[in-house]
Enzyme design. Structure first.
Site, PDB file in Angstrom:
ATOM      1  N   ASP A  25       0.818  -1.221   0.000  1.00 36.99           N
ATOM      2  CA  ASP A  25       0.000   0.000   0.000  1.00 36.99           C
ATOM      3  C   ASP A  25       0.845   1.262   0.000  1.00 36.99           C
ATOM      4  O   ASP A  25       0.381   2.326   0.406  1.00 36.99           O
ATOM      5  CB  ASP A  25      -0.977  -0.002   1.181  1.00 36.99           C
ATOM      6  CG  ASP A  25      -2.152   0.952   0.986  1.00 36.99           C
ATOM      7  OD1 ASP A  25      -2.479   1.243  -0.185  1.00 36.99           O
ATOM      8  OD2 ASP A  25      -2.720   1.413   1.991  1.00 36.99           O
ATOM      9  N   ASP A  63      -3.973  -5.028  -5.044  1.00 40.09           N
ATOM     10  CA  ASP A  63      -3.338  -3.750  -5.418  1.00 40.09           C
ATOM     11  C   ASP A  63      -1.844  -3.839  -5.692  1.00 40.09           C
ATOM     12  O   ASP A  63      -1.243  -2.853  -6.118  1.00 40.09           O
ATOM     13  CB  ASP A  63      -3.572  -2.664  -4.358  1.00 40.09           C
ATOM     14  CG  ASP A  63      -5.029  -2.223  -4.274  1.00 40.09           C
ATOM     15  OD1 ASP A  63      -5.819  -2.622  -5.142  1.00 40.09           O
ATOM     16  OD2 ASP A  63      -5.352  -1.475  -3.333  1.00 40.09           O
ATOM     17  N   ASP A  84     -11.328   1.071   6.236  1.00 39.29           N
ATOM     18  CA  ASP A  84     -10.289   1.163   5.205  1.00 39.29           C
ATOM     19  C   ASP A  84      -9.048   1.886   5.717  1.00 39.29           C
ATOM     20  O   ASP A  84      -7.999   1.834   5.074  1.00 39.29           O
ATOM     21  CB  ASP A  84     -10.821   1.933   3.993  1.00 39.29           C
ATOM     22  CG  ASP A  84     -11.942   1.192   3.285  1.00 39.29           C
ATOM     23  OD1 ASP A  84     -11.813  -0.020   3.073  1.00 39.29           O
ATOM     24  OD2 ASP A  84     -12.951   1.838   2.953  1.00 39.29           O
TER      25      ASP A  84
END
Length: 324
Positions: free
Chosen positions: A112, A150, A297
């Protein structure tokens, strides 16, 4: 994730793939090692130990609402703190229930890009060894594996050397899970508003999607099932008919149109389609709940609970906004 920055980072990865030895043709083989849709063979596993099931006990006044989430099958995420033994217990428990577990790997280094879900291993060798252990833990049991949400598309923090290292790690994970006899593997591909279909298809092909069942879309995001299906079918057509799954856990109302961070705990969202193999498009294997509805989140720069922490009020809103 800031999607404008993410798009820039993904373009950099695409350029690296096209310039380097990792380049691959857009079109790959029609089938990987898993030639049928495993989601049609058994029900999905409903674990008795989830954040939602614990919230049912902790907040009895909301038990009816939260039970809607707790009673629905969800994926289990395994990060760098998870041992192979914990994965083995999970897939063994699912097998005992005659159900299919969905395993998400989430331990890639520089995860991330240091944002709300930062973490992962610090060394590529550690990551490869961990993946090897997870593959051994699953063994010949039936499972679906979603590889590193991701990781392929969020690369803004990586220099060229770290980018190539990440691509190699993803190739390794694909290779390990592709060799398991009863596992359907889906390499994460972000969502419909991240990359163009040709760019995503090229990136997926370059890290080995031809060896596996396909790719995943909309993980932990809010774009509609119809939008993701249209995108998925286009990407699939560029990959010779690869299959895909869509995370429908929180996309019942689609994305928030005007929120500053419309991917980070946006208000007014709702549960989406329940997990099922009865989908509307030829190459969509299943709609799954990959993100756990009710888990934050991240702080979203406004004081929300940290990433993956249960948020009771948000969970209740998701259920009630869905009309369930």
């Amino acid at each position: 994730m800031d999607e404008s920055k993410a798009a820039i980072g993904a373009c950099a990865v695409f350029a690296l793939l096209m310039l380097g030895s990792a380049a691959a043709p857009v079109r790959s083989s029609a089938e990987g090692h898993t030639e049928s849709n495993i989601f049609t063979t058994q029900p999905l596993y409903v674990s008795p130990d989830t954040s939602a099931s614990r919230a049912v006990i902790r907040y009895p006044e909301d038990a009816r609402d939260i039970s809607v989430i707790a009673d629905t099958p969800q994926a289990r995420w395994f990060d760098s703190s998870a041992s192979p033994e914990s994965v083995q217990r999970y897939v063994v428990d699912a097998a005992a229930a005659d159900a299919i577990p969905v395993v998400v790997t989430y331990g890639i280094p520089h995860r991330d890009c240091g944002s709300y879900s930062a973490g992962g291993f610090t060394d590529p060798g550690q990551y490869r060894a961990w993946i090897d252990g997870l593959g051994t833990a699953i063994g010949d049991r039936t499972a679906a594996v979603i590889v590193e949400p991701d990781a392929l598309t969020a690369t803004t923090c990586l220099d060229p050397a770290d980018t190539e290292s990440r691509l190699d790690m993803l190739r390794h994970a694909v290779s390990v899970f592709a060799d398991l006899p009863h596992v359907a593997v889906y390499l994460d591909g972000g969502h419909s508003r991240w990359l163009s279909p040709p760019d995503l298809a090229s990136m997926l092909a370059a890290v080995g999607v031809d060896r596996i069942r396909g790719f995943s879309l909309d993980v932990a995001n809010f774009f509609s099932t119809a939008e993701e299906s249209a995108y998925g079918e286009t990407v699939s057509s560029l990959l010779g008919g690869k299959h895909y799954v869509i995370d429908t856990s929180r996309n019942g109302n689609g994305p928030a149109p005007d929120a500053p961070l419309n991917w980070c705990n946006p208000p007014g969202r709702a549960l989406g389609d329940e997990p099922t193999a009865q989908t509307d498009d030829a190459h969509a294997d299943a709609y799954l709940w990959v993100k756990h509805p009710g888990e934050s989140d991240g702080t979203c720069d406004r004081g929300d609970p940290p990433s993956s922490v249960w948020w009771q009020a948000y969970a209740v809103d998701l259920v009630r906004n869905s009309g369930r």
